[in-house]
Design a protein around this motif. Structure first.
Motif, PDB file in Angstrom:
ATOM      1  N   ALA A 275       0.837  -1.197   0.000  1.00 53.36           N
ATOM      2  CA  ALA A 275       0.000   0.000   0.000  1.00 53.36           C
ATOM      3  C   ALA A 275       0.873   1.249   0.000  1.00 53.36           C
ATOM      4  CB  ALA A 275      -0.914  -0.009   1.220  1.00 53.36           C
ATOM      5  N   ASP A 276       0.418   2.266  -0.729  1.00 54.26           N
ATOM      6  CA  ASP A 276       1.233   3.483  -0.861  1.00 54.26           C
ATOM      7  C   ASP A 276       1.405   4.224   0.466  1.00 54.26           C
ATOM      8  OD1 ASP A 276      -1.362   4.304  -0.613  1.00 54.26           O
ATOM      9  OD2 ASP A 276      -1.366   5.647  -2.334  1.00 54.26           O
ATOM     10  N   SER A 277       0.606   3.877   1.476  1.00 52.80           N
ATOM     11  CA  SER A 277       0.781   4.515   2.779  1.00 52.80           C
ATOM     12  C   SER A 277       2.100   4.108   3.435  1.00 52.80           C
ATOM     13  CB  SER A 277      -0.387   4.154   3.697  1.00 52.80           C
ATOM     14  OG  SER A 277      -0.516   2.748   3.835  1.00 52.80           O
ATOM     15  N   TYR A 278       2.700   3.017   2.968  1.00 51.22           N
ATOM     16  CA  TYR A 278       3.992   2.567   3.493  1.00 51.22           C
ATOM     17  C   TYR A 278       5.147   2.970   2.583  1.00 51.22           C
ATOM     18  CZ  TYR A 278       1.233  -0.420   6.595  1.00 51.22           C
ATOM     19  OH  TYR A 278       0.354  -0.882   7.531  1.00 51.22           O
ATOM     20  N   ALA A 279       4.901   3.897   1.661  1.00 54.02           N
ATOM     21  CA  ALA A 279       5.913   4.234   0.653  1.00 54.02           C
ATOM     22  C   ALA A 279       7.223   4.684   1.276  1.00 54.02           C
ATOM     23  CB  ALA A 279       5.369   5.315  -0.286  1.00 54.02           C
ATOM     24  N   GLU A 295       9.618 -22.036   3.705  1.00 53.34           N
ATOM     25  CA  GLU A 295      10.970 -21.587   3.350  1.00 53.34           C
ATOM     26  C   GLU A 295      11.105 -20.092   3.607  1.00 53.34           C
ATOM     27  OE1 GLU A 295      14.798 -22.779   2.014  1.00 53.34           O
ATOM     28  OE2 GLU A 295      12.994 -23.936   2.415  1.00 53.34           O
ATOM     29  N   ARG A 296      12.222 -19.696   4.217  1.00 55.65           N
ATOM     30  CA  ARG A 296      12.479 -18.285   4.511  1.00 55.65           C
ATOM     31  C   ARG A 296      13.795 -17.881   3.857  1.00 55.65           C
ATOM     32  NH1 ARG A 296      11.745 -16.601  10.567  1.00 55.65           N
ATOM     33  NH2 ARG A 296       9.575 -16.804   9.905  1.00 55.65           N
ATOM     34  N   LEU A 297      13.723 -16.849   2.989  1.00 51.07           N
ATOM     35  CA  LEU A 297      14.891 -16.387   2.244  1.00 51.07           C
ATOM     36  C   LEU A 297      15.132 -14.916   2.552  1.00 51.07           C
ATOM     37  CD1 LEU A 297      14.008 -17.994  -1.209  1.00 51.07           C
ATOM     38  CD2 LEU A 297      15.550 -18.916   0.524  1.00 51.07           C
ATOM     39  N   THR A 298      16.393 -14.512   2.484  1.00 49.75           N
ATOM     40  CA  THR A 298      16.760 -13.120   2.735  1.00 49.75           C
ATOM     41  C   THR A 298      17.167 -12.439   1.437  1.00 49.75           C
ATOM     42  OG1 THR A 298      19.042 -13.745   3.236  1.00 49.75           O
ATOM     43  CG2 THR A 298      17.502 -13.619   5.088  1.00 49.75           C
ATOM     44  N   GLY A 299      17.118 -11.111   1.455  1.00 49.83           N
ATOM     45  CA  GLY A 299      17.518 -10.339   0.279  1.00 49.83           C
ATOM     46  C   GLY A 299      17.477  -8.859   0.594  1.00 49.83           C
ATOM     47  N   ILE A 300      17.597  -8.060  -0.451  1.00 52.41           N
ATOM     48  CA  ILE A 300      17.519  -6.606  -0.300  1.00 52.41           C
ATOM     49  C   ILE A 300      16.546  -6.046  -1.334  1.00 52.41           C
ATOM     50  CG2 ILE A 300      19.845  -6.383   0.631  1.00 52.41           C
ATOM     51  CD1 ILE A 300      20.732  -5.394  -2.128  1.00 52.41           C
ATOM     52  N   VAL A 301      15.939  -4.918  -0.987  1.00 54.23           N
ATOM     53  CA  VAL A 301      15.037  -4.252  -1.917  1.00 54.23           C
ATOM     54  C   VAL A 301      15.865  -3.630  -3.044  1.00 54.23           C
ATOM     55  CG1 VAL A 301      13.336  -2.398  -2.196  1.00 54.23           C
ATOM     56  CG2 VAL A 301      13.350  -3.793  -0.115  1.00 54.23           C
ATOM     57  N   GLY A 302      15.472  -3.914  -4.260  1.00 56.90           N
ATOM     58  CA  GLY A 302      16.164  -3.349  -5.418  1.00 56.90           C
ATOM     59  C   GLY A 302      15.451  -2.110  -5.919  1.00 56.90           C
ATOM     60  N   ASN A 303      14.869  -2.221  -7.092  1.00 53.18           N
ATOM     61  CA  ASN A 303      14.188  -1.079  -7.697  1.00 53.18           C
ATOM     62  C   ASN A 303      12.824  -0.856  -7.048  1.00 53.18           C
ATOM     63  OD1 ASN A 303      13.730   0.967  -9.736  1.00 53.18           O
ATOM     64  ND2 ASN A 303      12.275  -0.458 -10.640  1.00 53.18           N
ATOM     65  N   VAL A 304      12.477   0.417  -6.805  1.00 50.40           N
ATOM     66  CA  VAL A 304      11.156   0.801  -6.298  1.00 50.40           C
ATOM     67  C   VAL A 304      10.511   1.708  -7.338  1.00 50.40           C
ATOM     68  CG1 VAL A 304       9.848   1.939  -4.480  1.00 50.40           C
ATOM     69  CG2 VAL A 304      11.904   0.646  -3.894  1.00 50.40           C
ATOM     70  N   VAL A 305       9.365   1.290  -7.855  1.00 48.90           N
ATOM     71  CA  VAL A 305       8.680   2.080  -8.881  1.00 48.90           C
ATOM     72  C   VAL A 305       8.060   3.305  -8.222  1.00 48.90           C
ATOM     73  CG1 VAL A 305       6.857   2.090 -10.616  1.00 48.90           C
ATOM     74  CG2 VAL A 305       8.200   0.014 -10.218  1.00 48.90           C
ATOM     75  N   GLY A 311      -3.484   2.503  -5.680  1.00 50.27           N
ATOM     76  CA  GLY A 311      -3.122   2.599  -4.275  1.00 50.27           C
ATOM     77  C   GLY A 311      -1.959   1.725  -3.870  1.00 50.27           C
ATOM     78  N   LEU A 312      -1.230   1.170  -4.824  1.00 51.46           N
ATOM     79  CA  LEU A 312      -0.113   0.272  -4.531  1.00 51.46           C
ATOM     80  C   LEU A 312       1.151   0.778  -5.215  1.00 51.46           C
ATOM     81  CD1 LEU A 312      -1.906  -3.155  -5.130  1.00 51.46           C
ATOM     82  CD2 LEU A 312      -1.408  -2.120  -2.918  1.00 51.46           C
ATOM     83  N   ILE A 313       2.288   0.520  -4.581  1.00 51.12           N
ATOM     84  CA  ILE A 313       3.571   0.763  -5.229  1.00 51.12           C
ATOM     85  C   ILE A 313       4.259  -0.587  -5.410  1.00 51.12           C
ATOM     86  CG2 ILE A 313       3.855   3.088  -4.330  1.00 51.12           C
ATOM     87  CD1 ILE A 313       5.741   1.969  -2.230  1.00 51.12           C
ATOM     88  N   LYS A 314       5.016  -0.693  -6.472  1.00 52.08           N
ATOM     89  CA  LYS A 314       5.686  -1.947  -6.801  1.00 52.08           C
ATOM     90  C   LYS A 314       7.184  -1.819  -6.534  1.00 52.08           C
ATOM     91  CE  LYS A 314       2.312  -3.230 -10.359  1.00 52.08           C
ATOM     92  NZ  LYS A 314       1.753  -4.369  -9.610  1.00 52.08           N
ATOM     93  N   PHE A 315       7.784  -2.938  -6.174  1.00 49.06           N
ATOM     94  CA  PHE A 315       9.218  -2.973  -5.907  1.00 49.06           C
ATOM     95  C   PHE A 315       9.723  -4.382  -6.189  1.00 49.06           C
ATOM     96  CE2 PHE A 315       7.025  -4.166  -2.075  1.00 49.06           C
ATOM     97  CZ  PHE A 315       7.752  -5.238  -1.586  1.00 49.06           C
ATOM     98  N   SER A 316      11.038  -4.518  -6.236  1.00 48.89           N
ATOM     99  CA  SER A 316      11.640  -5.840  -6.460  1.00 48.89           C
ATOM    100  C   SER A 316      12.568  -6.166  -5.307  1.00 48.89           C
ATOM    101  CB  SER A 316      12.397  -5.870  -7.788  1.00 48.89           C
ATOM    102  OG  SER A 316      13.484  -4.956  -7.757  1.00 48.89           O
TER     103      SER A 316
END
Length: 415
Positions: A275-279, A295-305, A311-316
Motif C-alpha cells: 500500500a502506498d501509505s507505506y511508501a 521456506e524463509r529467504l533473505t535479500g535486499i530491496v532493489g528497484n522501487v517504482v 493505491g499500490l507501489i511496486k518494488f523488487s
C-alpha cells in the motif's frame, strides 16, 4: 396357597423405587451439567499453540505481498511490421545464445534497406564530388591570385621607372599618373581576388559541412536499418528458456508487438507490492525477508517504482540465494521489509492473531487456567510482535485462534 401382600408393603416398595430412580436421575443430570460445564470452559492443551513472552531485539518491518519471477526475462518485440513465416522453437524449449526462434517476412523491409544503402552511397559520392570541385575552384583562384600578384609587382616597377625617367627629364607627368593609376587598379583587383578566395573557402567549407551532415544522418539511419534487419532475425539473446512464442504462422504482427519471451528459470527474484501509505518505509537497499511456504529467504530491496497504481507501489527484491530449489515462477510469497531495529523490548511470536498496532484480548496461562486479558501490542517483525503493556517476560499466552471463546473469561487447560 399364596397370601395377599399388604397394601402398606406395596406402597413402601413403590416409594423406595421412586427414591432410587430419582437419585439416579438427579445424579445423571448433575453429571451432565458438570460435563457440559467442563466442556464449555475447558480446552485441550494439544489444541492450542502457546508462547512465552521474552525480552530482546525487534527488527521492525512492514508486510507486503510478492510473486516469484525469473531474475532475467526478456520480451522480444517485432522491430518491423511484418508477418510470421516460420516458427522453429516451441514454448518450454531450452535455447542457446543465437538460436533462431522464428522467421519474419522481410521482403518490404529488405527493399527499404537496399534503398537506404544506395542513398548512402550516393551521398558519399556527392561529398567526394563536392570536395573535388571545391579543391579545383580554390586551386584555380589561388593561381589567379599569384598571377595578379605578379601584375601588381610589375605595375610597381613601371611606376618606379617612370619616376626615375622623370627625374632625368626623359618622362612626363602624364606617364607617371598613368603608371600610378595602373598600379592602383592592379592593387584593387588583387585585393578583390583575395577577398573572393577567402569567401569561396568559407562557402565551400559550409556547403561541405551541410553535405557531410546530411551524409552522417543517412549513415545513422542506415545503421539503424542494419540493426533492424539483424533484430528481425528473431534469435535468442542468451542461453535461456523459451516461455512463450507467437506460433501463429501467417499472422500479421505490428511494429513493437511481442514475438517471444525468454527467461532464465534457474535464478529468480521477487516482484512485490505494498500500500502506498507505506511508501516511505520501502527504499532501495532495505533488508527483506521472503517467506514461501515454510521456506524463509533473505535479500535486499532493489528497484522501487515511484508511480502509484490502484493505491499500490511496486518494488523488487534481489534474493541472496536466488537459485533456491523451492523457487518456482509464479509462486506467491509474503515479503517483510525491515526498516528499523528496536532493542530490549518485550515480545511474543508473530502469528495470525496480529493485525497491526493496537489493543488485543489475549489469553494468558497460569496454573493450568487460561484467562482473558487486555494487551497493547506495537510494531512487529516477521518473527515477533512488540508488547507495549499487558505482559511481562516469562508469562505464557495463547497465540492460536481463540475466536470461538470470545464470550468466555477463563478456560481450564486439559492435558
Amino acid at each position: 396357597m399364596d397370601s395377599q401382600i399388604p397394601q402398606e408393603i406395596i406402597d413402601r416398595r413403590k416409594r423406595k423405587r421412586i427414591v432410587k430412580f430419582s437419585s439416579i436421575g438427579t445424579a445423571i443430570i448433575v453429571l451432565f451439567i458438570v460435563l457440559v460445564s467442563v466442556l464449555r470452559s475447558g480446552i485441550d492443551a494439544s489444541a492450542i499453540s502457546t508462547a512465552v513472552a521474552d525480552r530482546g531485539a525487534l527488527e521492525v518491518s512492514v508486510t507486503a505481498t510478492g510473486k516469484v519471477v525469473p531474475l532475467f526475462e526478456e520480451i522480444i518485440a517485432s522491430p518491423v511490421a511484418s508477418k510470421v513465416l516460420e516458427v522453429y522453437r516451441k514454448s518450454g524449449e531450452q535455447l542457446q545464445e543465437g538460436d533462431t526462434i522464428l522467421r519474419l517476412d522481410l521482403a518490404a523491409t529488405n527493399t527499404d534497406f537496399e534503398r537506404q544503402r544506395d542513398e548512402l552511397e550516393m551521398k558519399r559520392s556527392k561529398i567526394e564530388q563536392q570536395r573535388s570541385n571545391a579543391e579545383t575552384q580554390l586551386s584555380e583562384m589561388a593561381m589567379q591570385i599569384r598571377i595578379d600578384s605578379m601584375r601588381l609587382r610589375r605595375a610597381e616597377v613601371q611606376l618606379r621607372n617612370e619616376r626615375y625617367l622623370d627625374s632625368i627629364g626623359a618622362s612626363t607627368a602624364d606617364k607617371i599618373r598613368q603608371a600610378e593609376l595602373e598600379l592602383a587598379v592592379q592593387a584593387m583587383q588583387y585585393d578583390q581576388l583575395k577577398l573572393k578566395y577567402a569567401n569561396l573557402q568559407k562557402n565551400t567549407a559550409a556547403d561541405l559541412r551541410v553535405t557531410e551532415l546530411d551524409y552522417n544522418i543517412a549513415r545513422k539511419n542506415f545503421a539503424l536499418a542494419t540493426k533492424t534487419m539483424g533484430d528481425a532475425q528473431v534469435r535468442a539473446p542468451r542461453a535461456a528458456t523459451l516461455t512463450w512464442v507467437n506460433d501463429q504462422i501467417g499472422s500479421t504482427v505490428a511494429q513493437g508487438a511481442q514475438l517471444a519471451i525468454v527467461s532464465d528459470l534457474s535464478r529468480f527474484r521477487i516482484e512485490g507490492e505494498i500500500a502506498d501509505s507505506y511508501a516511505e518505509k520501502v527504499a532501495p537497499g532495505n533488508q527483506a525477508v521472503v517467506e514461501i511456504g515454510s521456506e524463509r529467504l533473505t535479500g535486499i530491496v532493489g528497484n522501487v517504482v515511484p508511480a502509484v497504481a490502484n493505491g499500490l507501489i511496486k518494488f523488487s527484491v534481489i534474493l541472496d540465494q536466488n537459485d533456491n530449489p523451492k523457487l518456482r515462477s509464479g509462486l506467491k510469497a509474503d515479503v517483510f521489509i525491515i526498516n528499523s531495529v528496536k532493542d530490549d523490548v518485550v515480545r511474543i511470536p508473530n502469528r495470525s492473531y496480529y493485525r497491526g498496532p493496537g489493543r488485543y484480548e489475549l489469553w494468558g496461562i497460569a496454573d493450568g487456567v487460561a484467562r482473558k486479558r487486555s494487551v497493547e501490542l506495537g510494531e512487529s517483525s516477521y518473527e515477533y510482535v512488540e508488547v507495549v503493556k499487558g505482559l511481562e517476560p516469562g508469562e505464557t499466552v495463547i497465540v492460536s485462534d481463540m475466536s470461538r471463546f470470545k464470550n468466555e473469561a477463563k478456560l481450564k487447560i486439559r492435558n
